[in-house]
Design a protein around this motif. Structure first.
Motif, short mmCIF file in Angstrom:
data_model
loop_
_atom_site.label_atom_id
_atom_site.label_comp_id
_atom_site.label_asym_id
_atom_site.label_seq_id
_atom_site.Cartn_x
_atom_site.Cartn_y
_atom_site.Cartn_z
N CYS A 70 3.58 -48.65 10.20
CA CYS A 70 2.82 -47.71 11.03
C CYS A 70 2.45 -48.30 12.39
O CYS A 70 2.42 -47.59 13.38
CB CYS A 70 1.56 -47.29 10.31
N GLU B 40 4.41 -47.63 15.50
CA GLU B 40 4.47 -46.25 15.99
C GLU B 40 3.38 -45.93 17.01
O GLU B 40 3.33 -44.82 17.54
CB GLU B 40 4.38 -45.30 14.80
N GLU C 160 1.65 -45.56 20.38
CA GLU C 160 2.16 -45.35 21.73
C GLU C 160 1.03 -45.53 22.74
O GLU C 160 0.05 -44.78 22.73
CB GLU C 160 2.76 -43.96 21.86
N ILE D 62 -0.47 -40.67 13.72
CA ILE D 62 0.51 -41.50 13.01
C ILE D 62 0.43 -41.28 11.50
O ILE D 62 1.44 -41.08 10.83
CB ILE D 62 0.31 -42.98 13.37
N GLN E 161 2.05 -38.37 9.74
CA GLN E 161 3.49 -38.47 9.50
C GLN E 161 3.80 -39.30 8.25
O GLN E 161 4.96 -39.43 7.88
CB GLN E 161 4.16 -39.08 10.73
#
Length: 590
Positions: A6, A9, A11, A266, A269
């Motif tokens: 994780c 991921e 950003e 995150i 997902q």
């Protein structure tokens, strides 16, 4: 845990987009204001976009809007100095009121020794020892009529916004009297040092203060989103950051909101990997109403929290510039878990870890939900140089702008919190460890028994502590061999122990109430025994000695009751976990 997929991921631009949007569109998120309401709708829309079950809950909180202040020095020489009104104050007459000014250092009880402040205004140095609401409560108890808060930092010409409410959350009939009825203003550090010098030189310092603020009930908004996991365990992790903020409020707390929303994005997902649900709540009433939102949540979701919440993470002031080391404050039973996570995610960073005290929306210690709060922080030397500014000299000032956020630090902060939350939501066995907590509790009690044994019998307490430590340790020893249904039994046990031990070690109020904000007794080794030192200086035949000794014995009984419950739980769960030949569940092996 080795799984760290994780973290990759996260950003940075997504984080900064949130920080910039909130700062530009909702710059003054005072609880109860139209700006706060708009910010709440924005957060709700973001969580809905990620597929969460969302609700923008509303409730009333006892609020305050600080409007205007003016401070004139009348003696020893006339001048007008910059000021800001504090929230939750007694407003002065429109034309102002005059006060003699007395310097009382950090504003703790000890600072008033030998001073008569009745009817006067006290000058205090801002710090978290004690926090400003506790400084105000003590000042009011000492008979002061007003309080002037000298800013931390150095030569920066800024003034922090302050609230003086003291009562944690919304007041009740029993504690509303504890809201200090004081005139209150903040001044710059430079002006404060000048006034301090005059006071210490023995000069008469007289000021004329005008300070206008209201006290009123107002409706506030509190976004809540539930990320449903795969349904394996009927439990949840609580993840929160406060929404309300002083303008422009970048590092307090647009960055914390950005971290929380990025974690929400995150993990949404990865919901099929989550054995536990995650509740995301954006507290309101943090700054002015003193943890009103988190207290409201405890009060209105008590049964749910008590039965199903496995941990609480409060995310505040992430991504702060000039910070260098990773600081963890956690309930003792989660401290080793949090330290191991930090070492895995941020191996290059120096670590500072400590037991979490009751402050800053830690409203769950009465109920006994273990907690973690963490962020990349300043070094000790930096904070000492800034005279106690643990969140930067700009905290709660007009200077808390975008330049105070370091995007790289914000990413690293988000990594560490994301991994902790993911692990708590996926781990089979809850990572609570009471070994150190109970050992420290016993050591503290033994020391107090040696020092104050002539004033109170500690033998029952020490015996209960010994039994609790031994029996809890025995259950914890079979942890690794618990699987399937036995794993849930083990988790139920450690949750139950946490519910009992936290309340009697970390709070003074009972489990359904809250201590006043920054309450001095909470700094004692065992808060419920905070008054023991008074027994040494009071005459044994005095009324005050009798009252203090009686209350201390009652407090000991409260601790014994909690420990006895833990002992019986340990005995019961030991038998349950040993059924069918040890901790292995035969049904799960087939």
């Amino acid at each position: 845990m080795e799984h760290r997929v994780c973290c990759a991921e996260i950003e940075q631009e997504e984080l900064m987009k949130t920080v910039r949007y909130m700062t530009e569109h909702f710059p003054y998120r005072l609880a109860g204001s139209p700006c706060e309401a708009a910010a709440a709708e924005y957060v709700v829309s973001r969580m809905r976009e990620y597929g969460l079950e969302v609700d923008n809950e509303t409730f009333y909180t006892y609020n305050s809007d600080p409007m205007y202040s003016k401070v004139q020095i009348l003696q020893p020489e006339f001048q007008e100095i910059d000021s800001l009104p504090c929230a939750h104050i007694r407003a002065t007459k429109p034309e102002g009121e005059e006060f003699d000014l007395i310097y009382v250092g950090d504003g703790s009880y000890g600072a008033y020794e030998g001073l008569d402040v009745a009817g006067k205004m006290v000058l205090v140095e801002v710090s978290y020892a004690p926090p400003v609401p506790e400084k105000a409560r003590i000042a009011y108890e000492m008979g002061a009529a007003g309080i002037m808060c000298m800013n931390w930092g150095n030569d920066e010409e800024v003034i922090c916004r302050r609230g003086l409410k003291a009562v944690w959350g919304n007041p009740t009939e029993s504690n509303v009297k504890n809201i200090p009825d004081l005139v209150g203003v903040g001044v710059t550090r430079g002006a404060g040092l000048m006034l301090k010098d005059w006071c210490q030189q023995g000069k008469q310092v007289r000021v004329k203060v005008t300070a206008i603020a209201d006290r009123t009930w107002s409706q506030v908004h509190q976004p809540r989103g539930i990320l449903r996991g795969n349904g394996t365990r009927d439990e949840f992790v609580l993840v929160c950051s406060h929404l309300d903020a002083w303008k422009p409020g970048v590092t307090c707390n647009a960055t914390g909101n950005a971290t929380t929303l990025e974690i929400c994005r995150i993990l949404s997902q990865h919901r099929q990997e989550l054995d536990r649900d995650i509740y995301f709540v954006f507290w309101n009433g943090h700054e002015v109403a003193e943890a009103a939102g988190s207290t409201w949540f405890v009060d209105n979701y008590w049964d749910l929290l008590n039965k199903k919440c496995v941990g609480y993470m409060h995310i505040d002031s992430t991504g702060v510039r000039e910070t260098e080391l990773f600081e963890i404050k956690a309930s003792e039973e989660l401290l080793d878990f949090a330290k191991a996570n930090a070492a895995n995610v941020l191996p290059q960073m120096e670590l500072r870890a400590m037991s979490l005290k009751k402050i800053g929306d830690q409203s769950f210690m009465g109920i006994g939900v273990p907690s973690i709060t963490q962020r990349i922080s300043f070094t000790q030397a930096y904070m000492e140089h800034a005279h106690g500014a643990t969140l930067g000299w700009w905290n709660h000032t007009k200077e808390d702008g975008l330049d105070k956020c370091d995007p790289d630090v914000l990413v690293e902060d988000t990594k560490a919190s994301l991994q902790v939350i993911y692990d708590l939501a996926t781990v089979e066995l809850l990572p609570y460890d009471f070994t150190e907590k109970l050992a420290q509790f016993r050591t503290k009690a033994e020391k107090l028994a040696g020092e104050y044994g002539s004033h109170m019998d500690f033998s029952d307490l020490l015996e209960n502590l010994k039994q609790a430590e031994t029996l809890v340790g025995q259950v914890q020893q079979c942890r690794e061999s618990c699987h399937g249904k036995k794993a849930q039994l083990y988790n139920d046990f450690v949750k139950a122990v946490s519910r009992q031990i936290t309340n009697v070690t970390m709070t003074y109020a009972d489990k359904y109430s809250q201590d006043s904000y920054g309450f001095s007794k909470l700094s004692a080794p065992i808060p419920l025994f905070a008054d023991l030192p008074r027994l040494k200086v009071l005459a044994p035949d005095s009324l005050e000695y009798g009252m203090v000794q009686t209350q201390t014995v009652k407090n000991k009984n409260r601790i014994n009751d909690g420990l006895f419950t833990i002992i019986r739980l340990a005995q019961l769960y030991s038998m349950l976990l040993e059924t069918k030949g040890g901790c292995e569940d035969e049904a799960d092996q087939n």
